[in-house]
Design a protein around this motif. Structure first.
Motif, PDB file in Angstrom:
ATOM      1  N   THR A 256       0.831  -1.205   0.000  1.00  0.00           N
ATOM      2  CA  THR A 256       0.000   0.000   0.000  1.00  0.00           C
ATOM      3  C   THR A 256       0.863   1.252   0.000  1.00  0.00           C
ATOM      4  OG1 THR A 256      -1.922   1.027   1.066  1.00  0.00           O
ATOM      5  CG2 THR A 256      -0.159   0.264   2.515  1.00  0.00           C
ATOM      6  N   ASP A 257       0.215   2.380  -0.196  1.00  0.00           N
ATOM      7  CA  ASP A 257       0.838   3.693  -0.044  1.00  0.00           C
ATOM      8  C   ASP A 257       0.049   4.404   1.042  1.00  0.00           C
ATOM      9  OD1 ASP A 257       1.793   6.244  -0.150  1.00  0.00           O
ATOM     10  OD2 ASP A 257       1.242   6.635  -2.230  1.00  0.00           O
ATOM     11  N   ALA A 258       0.608   4.486   2.235  1.00  0.00           N
ATOM     12  CA  ALA A 258      -0.143   4.958   3.402  1.00  0.00           C
ATOM     13  C   ALA A 258      -0.207   6.484   3.493  1.00  0.00           C
ATOM     14  CB  ALA A 258       0.461   4.372   4.672  1.00  0.00           C
ATOM     15  N   GLY A 259      -0.595   7.111   2.388  1.00  0.00           N
ATOM     16  CA  GLY A 259      -0.800   8.556   2.385  1.00  0.00           C
ATOM     17  C   GLY A 259      -2.102   8.875   1.686  1.00  0.00           C
ATOM     18  N   PHE A 260      -3.117   8.055   1.953  1.00  0.00           N
ATOM     19  CA  PHE A 260      -4.370   8.131   1.214  1.00  0.00           C
ATOM     20  C   PHE A 260      -5.543   7.961   2.174  1.00  0.00           C
ATOM     21  CE2 PHE A 260      -7.410   6.535  -2.074  1.00  0.00           C
ATOM     22  CZ  PHE A 260      -7.264   7.560  -2.987  1.00  0.00           C
ATOM     23  N   ALA A 261      -5.562   8.810   3.207  1.00  0.00           N
ATOM     24  CA  ALA A 261      -6.645   8.753   4.201  1.00  0.00           C
ATOM     25  C   ALA A 261      -7.996   9.023   3.522  1.00  0.00           C
ATOM     26  CB  ALA A 261      -6.399   9.792   5.285  1.00  0.00           C
ATOM     27  N   PRO A 262      -9.052   8.330   3.955  1.00  0.00           N
ATOM     28  CA  PRO A 262      -9.148   7.433   5.111  1.00  0.00           C
ATOM     29  C   PRO A 262      -8.831   5.976   4.786  1.00  0.00           C
ATOM     30  CG  PRO A 262     -11.320   7.728   4.177  1.00  0.00           C
ATOM     31  CD  PRO A 262     -10.387   8.561   3.344  1.00  0.00           C
ATOM     32  N   TYR A 263      -8.394   5.682   3.536  1.00  0.00           N
ATOM     33  CA  TYR A 263      -8.181   4.285   3.144  1.00  0.00           C
ATOM     34  C   TYR A 263      -6.904   3.707   3.728  1.00  0.00           C
ATOM     35  CZ  TYR A 263     -12.233   4.755   0.224  1.00  0.00           C
ATOM     36  OH  TYR A 263     -13.521   4.950  -0.183  1.00  0.00           O
ATOM     37  N   GLU A 264      -5.844   4.495   3.778  1.00  0.00           N
ATOM     38  CA  GLU A 264      -4.622   4.077   4.462  1.00  0.00           C
ATOM     39  C   GLU A 264      -3.852   5.323   4.893  1.00  0.00           C
ATOM     40  OE1 GLU A 264      -4.922   1.481   1.682  1.00  0.00           O
ATOM     41  OE2 GLU A 264      -5.481   3.286   0.610  1.00  0.00           O
ATOM     42  N   TYR A 265      -3.464   5.323   6.154  1.00  0.00           N
ATOM     43  CA  TYR A 265      -2.679   6.421   6.695  1.00  0.00           C
ATOM     44  C   TYR A 265      -1.919   5.883   7.903  1.00  0.00           C
ATOM     45  CZ  TYR A 265      -6.725   6.852   9.884  1.00  0.00           C
ATOM     46  OH  TYR A 265      -7.735   6.599  10.782  1.00  0.00           O
ATOM     47  N   VAL A 266      -0.956   6.664   8.378  1.00  0.00           N
ATOM     48  CA  VAL A 266      -0.105   6.207   9.479  1.00  0.00           C
ATOM     49  C   VAL A 266      -0.580   6.824  10.785  1.00  0.00           C
ATOM     50  CG1 VAL A 266       2.241   6.171  10.418  1.00  0.00           C
ATOM     51  CG2 VAL A 266       1.876   5.888   7.957  1.00  0.00           C
TER      52      VAL A 266
ATOM     53  N   ALA B  48      -4.876   0.372  -2.059  1.00  0.00           N
ATOM     54  CA  ALA B  48      -4.499   1.770  -1.826  1.00  0.00           C
ATOM     55  C   ALA B  48      -5.492   2.675  -2.544  1.00  0.00           C
ATOM     56  CB  ALA B  48      -3.071   2.027  -2.321  1.00  0.00           C
ATOM     57  N   GLY B  49      -6.776   2.378  -2.385  1.00  0.00           N
ATOM     58  CA  GLY B  49      -7.786   3.115  -3.141  1.00  0.00           C
ATOM     59  C   GLY B  49      -7.538   2.940  -4.632  1.00  0.00           C
ATOM     60  N   ILE B  50      -7.351   1.692  -5.063  1.00  0.00           N
ATOM     61  CA  ILE B  50      -6.940   1.412  -6.442  1.00  0.00           C
ATOM     62  C   ILE B  50      -8.163   1.316  -7.355  1.00  0.00           C
ATOM     63  CG2 ILE B  50      -5.694  -0.184  -7.952  1.00  0.00           C
ATOM     64  CD1 ILE B  50      -4.178  -1.124  -5.429  1.00  0.00           C
ATOM     65  N   SER B  51      -8.187   2.144  -8.376  1.00  0.00           N
ATOM     66  CA  SER B  51      -9.295   2.146  -9.336  1.00  0.00           C
ATOM     67  C   SER B  51      -9.037   1.136 -10.447  1.00  0.00           C
ATOM     68  CB  SER B  51      -9.453   3.538  -9.951  1.00  0.00           C
ATOM     69  OG  SER B  51      -9.614   4.508  -8.948  1.00  0.00           O
TER      70      SER B  51
ATOM     71  N   GLN C 282       1.550  10.138  -8.731  1.00  0.00           N
ATOM     72  CA  GLN C 282       2.053   9.286  -9.801  1.00  0.00           C
ATOM     73  C   GLN C 282       1.309   7.959  -9.885  1.00  0.00           C
ATOM     74  OE1 GLN C 282       6.207   8.554  -9.329  1.00  0.00           O
ATOM     75  NE2 GLN C 282       6.419   7.364 -11.199  1.00  0.00           N
ATOM     76  N   SER C 283       0.916   7.585 -11.103  1.00  0.00           N
ATOM     77  CA  SER C 283       0.273   6.308 -11.440  1.00  0.00           C
ATOM     78  C   SER C 283      -1.184   6.195 -10.992  1.00  0.00           C
ATOM     79  CB  SER C 283       1.061   5.108 -10.878  1.00  0.00           C
ATOM     80  OG  SER C 283       2.380   5.095 -11.393  1.00  0.00           O
ATOM     81  N   THR C 284      -1.749   7.258 -10.411  1.00  0.00           N
ATOM     82  CA  THR C 284      -3.155   7.225 -10.006  1.00  0.00           C
ATOM     83  C   THR C 284      -4.049   7.497 -11.213  1.00  0.00           C
ATOM     84  OG1 THR C 284      -3.178   9.581  -9.471  1.00  0.00           O
ATOM     85  CG2 THR C 284      -2.594   8.049  -7.689  1.00  0.00           C
TER      86      THR C 284
ATOM     87  N   ALA D 103     -10.961  -1.401  -5.993  1.00  0.00           N
ATOM     88  CA  ALA D 103     -10.909  -2.853  -5.810  1.00  0.00           C
ATOM     89  C   ALA D 103      -9.512  -3.202  -5.312  1.00  0.00           C
ATOM     90  CB  ALA D 103     -11.215  -3.571  -7.120  1.00  0.00           C
ATOM     91  N   LEU D 104      -9.335  -4.444  -4.868  1.00  0.00           N
ATOM     92  CA  LEU D 104      -8.010  -4.945  -4.492  1.00  0.00           C
ATOM     93  C   LEU D 104      -7.349  -5.508  -5.740  1.00  0.00           C
ATOM     94  CD1 LEU D 104      -8.997  -6.847  -1.210  1.00  0.00           C
ATOM     95  CD2 LEU D 104      -8.346  -4.435  -1.470  1.00  0.00           C
ATOM     96  N   ALA D 105      -6.051  -5.293  -5.876  1.00  0.00           N
ATOM     97  CA  ALA D 105      -5.319  -5.757  -7.060  1.00  0.00           C
ATOM     98  C   ALA D 105      -4.470  -6.977  -6.718  1.00  0.00           C
ATOM     99  CB  ALA D 105      -4.425  -4.646  -7.600  1.00  0.00           C
ATOM    100  N   VAL D 106      -4.479  -7.976  -7.599  1.00  0.00           N
ATOM    101  CA  VAL D 106      -3.676  -9.188  -7.418  1.00  0.00           C
ATOM    102  C   VAL D 106      -2.851  -9.439  -8.673  1.00  0.00           C
ATOM    103  CG1 VAL D 106      -5.403 -10.199  -5.871  1.00  0.00           C
ATOM    104  CG2 VAL D 106      -5.461 -10.752  -8.310  1.00  0.00           C
ATOM    105  N   LYS D 107      -1.942 -10.380  -8.551  1.00  0.00           N
ATOM    106  CA  LYS D 107      -1.105 -10.730  -9.696  1.00  0.00           C
ATOM    107  C   LYS D 107      -1.960 -11.222 -10.858  1.00  0.00           C
ATOM    108  CE  LYS D 107       3.018 -13.404 -10.901  1.00  0.00           C
ATOM    109  NZ  LYS D 107       4.089 -14.289 -10.377  1.00  0.00           N
ATOM    110  N   LYS D 108      -1.602 -10.830 -12.058  1.00  0.00           N
ATOM    111  CA  LYS D 108      -2.333 -11.251 -13.248  1.00  0.00           C
ATOM    112  C   LYS D 108      -2.402 -12.775 -13.302  1.00  0.00           C
ATOM    113  CE  LYS D 108      -4.229 -10.096 -17.259  1.00  0.00           C
ATOM    114  NZ  LYS D 108      -5.470  -9.276 -17.306  1.00  0.00           N
TER     115      LYS D 108
END
Length: 285
Positions: free
Chosen positions: A71-81, A129-132, A178-180, A246-251
Motif C-alpha cells: 500500500t501507499d499509506a498517504g491516502f486517508a481514510p483508506y490508508e494512513y499512518v 491503496a484506493g486502487i481504481s 504518480q500512477s493514479t 478494488a483490491l489488485a492481485v497478480k495477473k
C-alpha cells in the motif's frame, strides 16, 4: 478351620457381587494409562470439531502463514499512518481477510507505483491503496470485486479563480499522484503542465507554496488534506469523474482474487466497509 472356611466364602461372595455390579478396580497410584487414553480421545474430538471450518481454502501466500498487503499509506481514510502503524479502511479489510483465513497480516508501505507492482513481482499477495479499475491496469493485473467508489475533485489555494470548469485545467499547473487515475486522466487529456508526485502530501505542500495551481485527486483524501489546511486550501465544486476501488492481485492469480472476494462480499453484505469508512473518516479528519 471353620472360621477360615467362613472367611474364604465371605471373600468369594464379595467378589461375585462386585462383578455383578460392573465395578472395576481403580488404577493403582502412578498408573496413568487410563487417564492418558481419555485425554488423547478428548484431544482428538477437539481436533475434529476444529475442522468444521476447514472448508475454507488454504491460501497459497507469498510467505507461508502470512497475508501480505502492499500500500501507499498517504491516502486517508483508506490508508494512513497512526503512530508507527498503517491503519485505515483498506487495513481493516485486510485484517478481516487475514482473520478469516487464520493468517498473520503484514502491511508493506511504499510509494503508489511500487505498491501496484508488488503483487506482480511476487513480494505481496495483493495491493490496496484506493486502487481504481482501469483498462490500462487490467492489462497487467487482476482485480477483486468493487468495494467503494470516489469522485475526482480539484483542490486549490483559497481564492484561486483561474479554474471555473474542467476546460480551464489546460491553462494551469496541475499536481497529481504518480500512477493514479488522476495521473492517467491528465495524460489522456494531454495537459502539458502536469507534475506527478510520489505522495499527495508532498503535492499539497507545493500547492500551498504556489509551485502548482491545483491538485486532482479523490474526494475523501482531498477532504483529509483540507481538514489540516482549511485556512489555505479549498475544494472546487467540480467533479471530473467517478471511479471505483478494488483490491489488485497478480495477473492470473484467480485463486487469490476469489479468496479475497469471499471476505469482501461478506463485509459488504454486513455493512462493515461503511462502518470502516465512517470510523476512519472521523479519525483522519
Amino acid at each position: 478351620m471353620k472360621k477360615a472356611i467362613s472367611l474364604i466364602l465371605t471373600a468369594l461372595m464379595l467378589l461375585t457381587l462386585a462383578a455383578c455390579n460392573g465395578t472395576t478396580p481403580s488404577p493403582a497410584a502412578g498408573d496413568s494409562s487410563t487417564a492418558s487414553q481419555t485425554d488423547t480421545s478428548s484431544s482428538a474430538d477437539t481436533g475434529s470439531s476444529d475442522t468444521s471450518d476447514g472448508e475454507k481454502p488454504k491460501l497459497n501466500t507469498v510467505t507461508p502463514g502470512k497475508l501480505t498487503m502492499s500500500t501507499d499509506a498517504g491516502f486517508a481514510p483508506y490508508e494512513y499512518v497512526e503512530g508507527e502503524k498503517v491503519v485505515g479502511v483498506d487495513a481493516d479489510i485486510a485484517q478481516a481477510i487475514a482473520d478469516y483465513y487464520g493468517l498473520e497480516l503484514v502491511i508493506q508501505d511504499m510509494d503508489f507505483t511500487n505498491a501496484l507492482l508488488a503483487p506482480q513481482n511476487g513480494t505481496a499477495d495483493f495491493a490496496a491503496a484506493g486502487i481504481s479499475i482501469t483498462e490500462e491496469r487490467l492489462e497487467t493485473m487482476d482485480f477483486t470485486m468493487e468495494y467503494a467508489e470516489s469522485e475526482q475533485v480539484i483542490l486549490v489555494r483559497k481564492g484561486f479563480a483561474d479554474i471555473k470548469e474542467e476546460k480551464d485545467l489546460a491553462n494551469v499547473k496541475i499536481g497529481v499522484q504518480q500512477s493514479t487515475t488522476a495521473d492517467l486522466y491528465c495524460q489522456d487529456m494531454e495537459y502539458a503542465n502536469v507534475s506527478a508526485y510520489k505522495k499527495n502530501l508532498v503535492a499539497a505542500e507545493d500547492l500551498k507554496n504556489g509551485q502548482i495551481d491545483c491538485m486532482i485527486l479523490d474526494n475523501m483524501p482531498a477532504k483529509a488534506i483540507l481538514q489540516q489546511n482549511e485556512a489555505e486550501l479549498e475544494i472546487l465544486d467540480v467533479v471530473l469523474f467517478t471511479d471505483v476501488y478494488a483490491l489488485a492481485v497478480k495477473k492470473g492469480n484467480t485463486e487469490m482474487a476469489e479468496a479475497l472476494n469471499t471476505v469482501l462480499k461478506k463485509l459488504i453484505d454486513e455493512g462493515k466497509i461503511q462502518e470502516f469508512t465512517k470510523t476512519h473518516m472521523d479519525a483522519s479528519m
